[in-house]
Scaffold this motif. Structure first.
Motif, short mmCIF file in Angstrom:
data_model
loop_
_atom_site.label_atom_id
_atom_site.label_comp_id
_atom_site.label_asym_id
_atom_site.label_seq_id
_atom_site.Cartn_x
_atom_site.Cartn_y
_atom_site.Cartn_z
N ASN A 14 123.40 -104.48 -16.41
CA ASN A 14 122.56 -104.96 -17.53
C ASN A 14 122.60 -106.51 -17.37
O ASN A 14 121.91 -106.89 -18.36
CB ASN A 14 123.15 -104.40 -18.57
CG ASN A 14 124.78 -104.68 -18.75
OD1 ASN A 14 125.56 -104.30 -17.82
ND2 ASN A 14 125.17 -105.44 -19.85
N ALA A 36 125.75 -99.23 -16.59
CA ALA A 36 125.96 -100.26 -17.77
C ALA A 36 127.36 -99.61 -18.48
O ALA A 36 127.12 -98.28 -18.80
CB ALA A 36 124.93 -100.89 -18.50
N GLY A 42 122.55 -101.44 -21.82
CA GLY A 42 121.58 -101.03 -20.56
C GLY A 42 120.06 -100.60 -20.88
O GLY A 42 119.16 -101.18 -20.35
N VAL A 56 118.60 -95.55 -17.39
CA VAL A 56 119.84 -95.98 -17.95
C VAL A 56 120.85 -94.85 -17.70
O VAL A 56 120.74 -93.90 -18.06
CB VAL A 56 119.75 -96.55 -19.29
CG1 VAL A 56 121.26 -97.27 -19.98
CG2 VAL A 56 118.84 -97.72 -19.35
#
Length: 102
Positions: A14, A36, A42, A56
Motif C-alpha cells: 500500500n 496490506a 490497500g 486487495v
C-alpha cells in the motif's frame, strides 16, 4: 511463460517499494494481490492502479494465521502463485534512468 496468467502477492504494497512493485507488475500484465495490513489503506493505494490487474488482500505478515490464509486465498482465486520475491524489484527496474521522479 506463454499465455499463462502470472500472479504475484506483494506484501506491504500500500506504500513505498511494495506499491511501486505492484504498479510495475500490473503495467506488465501481471495479476497482483496487493497485500496490506488494512483493507482500507490497500483499497486507497489500489485506486490509482490498473483495476483489472490489482486485487486487495488484507494481510499482516506478522500474524502467522493471516499469512497462511493469504496462501489459501491465492490458491482459491488463481489456482497457484507465480514465483516472485517482493519487495526487491527485478534488476531491469533498478537503473537510474528508470527511477521514478521525486
Amino acid at each position: 511463460m506463454g499465455t499463462e496468467e502470472r500472479v504475484a502477492l506483494v506484501t506491504g504494497a500500500n506504500r513505498g517499494i511494495g506499491l511501486e512493485v505492484t504498479r510495475r507488475l500490473a503495467e506488465r500484465g501481471w495479476t497482483v494481490l496487493l497485500g496490506a495490513r488494512s483493507a482500507a489503506k490497500g483499497a486507497r493505494a489500489a485506486a490509482g492502479l490498473a483495476p483489472a490487474r490489482v486485487e486487495v488482500l488484507e494481510l499482516d505478515v506478522a500474524d502467522d494465521a493471516a499469512a497462511a490464509n493469504a496462501g489459501n486465498v491465492v490458491l482459491e482465486r488463481h489456482g497457484r502463485q507465480s514465483r516472485f520475491r517482493a519487495p526487491r524489484p527485478p534488476a531491469e527496474w533498478c537503473s537510474m534512468a528508470d527511477a521514478p521522479a521525486g
